[in-house]
Design an enzyme around this catalytic site. Structure first.
Site, PDB file in Angstrom:
ATOM      1  N   GLU A 197       0.830  -1.198   0.000  1.00 41.82           N
ATOM      2  CA  GLU A 197       0.000   0.000   0.000  1.00 41.82           C
ATOM      3  C   GLU A 197       0.867   1.251   0.000  1.00 41.82           C
ATOM      4  O   GLU A 197       1.807   1.352   0.794  1.00 41.82           O
ATOM      5  CB  GLU A 197      -0.913   0.019   1.234  1.00 41.82           C
ATOM      6  N   CYS A 206      -5.874  -5.429   2.280  1.00 45.45           N
ATOM      7  CA  CYS A 206      -6.163  -4.144   1.639  1.00 45.45           C
ATOM      8  C   CYS A 206      -7.499  -4.262   0.932  1.00 45.45           C
ATOM      9  O   CYS A 206      -7.630  -5.032  -0.035  1.00 45.45           O
ATOM     10  CB  CYS A 206      -5.060  -3.768   0.662  1.00 45.45           C
ATOM     11  N   GLY A 209      -7.435  -2.852  -2.561  1.00 42.56           N
ATOM     12  CA  GLY A 209      -6.596  -3.755  -3.346  1.00 42.56           C
ATOM     13  C   GLY A 209      -7.352  -5.005  -3.750  1.00 42.56           C
ATOM     14  O   GLY A 209      -7.234  -5.484  -4.890  1.00 42.56           O
TER      15      GLY A 209
END
Length: 267
Positions: A197, A206, A209
């Site tokens: 990140e 994440c 993500g």
């Protein structure tokens, strides 16, 4: 004066949350960095400040571990839904929707953006196969889901040295707002994921993500929606249909409540 805060996490991606809706909190980059410090502050991957919003139930401002402000955070969004009961959240990346059902938190992020200048990338290029490479990582897909992401599909996510490669990709001049770096492995219709990140480094999970990677995998026909995305901290279910927002379903965990005298941090 002592300021109350909440400590929460989404799959190990942890947050310090200050509620500034009734008592405003002026956050600065040095102060956010001091709070996030795990030795001399409270410690977190991201710091969250809640503020009033004229567009949604609440406004969420997000500061990474390095103190920089970013536009979106999926795991933090689930935590804010669980903490406040908000059904709409204003972020720097747009207004997102949330709901809770028996401890399962669903958040709908913005519709993914794929154009090079929306990711953003410094100059025009194919975002389905970005013509760039860093060691074993090359030709990623690029997508913005509120935050900018690169997604590399690899045979073995554990074989990639993200601690070494992540910083150079994050800070590459091709990405004017820096970029999040995802390495993904597809097997049996599911995804294993590791993410570097921007401003935080390697995290246990994440949310954006996972969303960006699922979108890239669905768009390239590697998987079908919904898809399970598993990270070190746990799994999320991601659903996406082209032309619609990304839906993310997972947990949010309350850890503890505390108070801190911010002036003592010296930031």
């Amino acid at each position: 004066m002592a300021r109350p805060f909440h400590k929460m996490h989404g799959l190990g991606n942890d947050f310090v949350i200050f509620d500034g809706r009734e008592e405003p909190l002026a956050m600065t980059e040095p102060l956010a960095r001091a709070v996030a410090d795990r030795r001399t502050g409270i410690g977190c991957d991201q710091l969250i400040v809640l503020e009033p919003s004229s567009r949604a139930n609440v406004r969420m401002r997000i500061y990474n571990h390095d103190g920089g402000e970013v536009q979106s955070c999926g795991n933090a969004s689930r935590c804010v839904v669980a903490l406040t009961g908000a059904r709409t959240i204003e972020t720097g990346g747009g207004v997102i929707a949330g709901s809770e059902d028996g401890g399962r938190i669903e958040v709908s992020l913005i519709e993914p953006r794929f154009a090079w200048d929306q990711v953003p990338i410094t100059y025009p290029m194919d975002t389905d196969a970005v013509p760039m490479g860093w060691g074993p990582l090359e030709k990623p897909m690029a997508v913005n889901v509120g935050n900018p992401h690169l997604v590399f599909f690899v045979d073995d996510v554990d074989a990639i040295d993200l601690v070494r490669l992540g910083p150079s990709i994050e800070h590459d001049p091709a990405f004017p707002e820096r970029i999040n770096v995802n390495v993904a492995q597809v097997k049996d219709g599911a995804i294993r994921l590791r993410t570097w990140e921007r401003g935080a480094g390697l995290t246990l999970a994440c949310g954006t993500g996972a969303c960006a990677t699922a979108v890239a995998a669905i768009k390239s026909k590697r998987v079908t929606s919904p898809v399970k995305v598993t990270m070190q901290g746990g799994s999320l279910e991601i659903a996406w249909v082209p032309g619609e927002p990304v839906r993310m379903i997972g947990s949010a965990t309350y850890v503890f409540r505390g108070e801190i005298e911010l002036e003592r941090l010296g930031a």
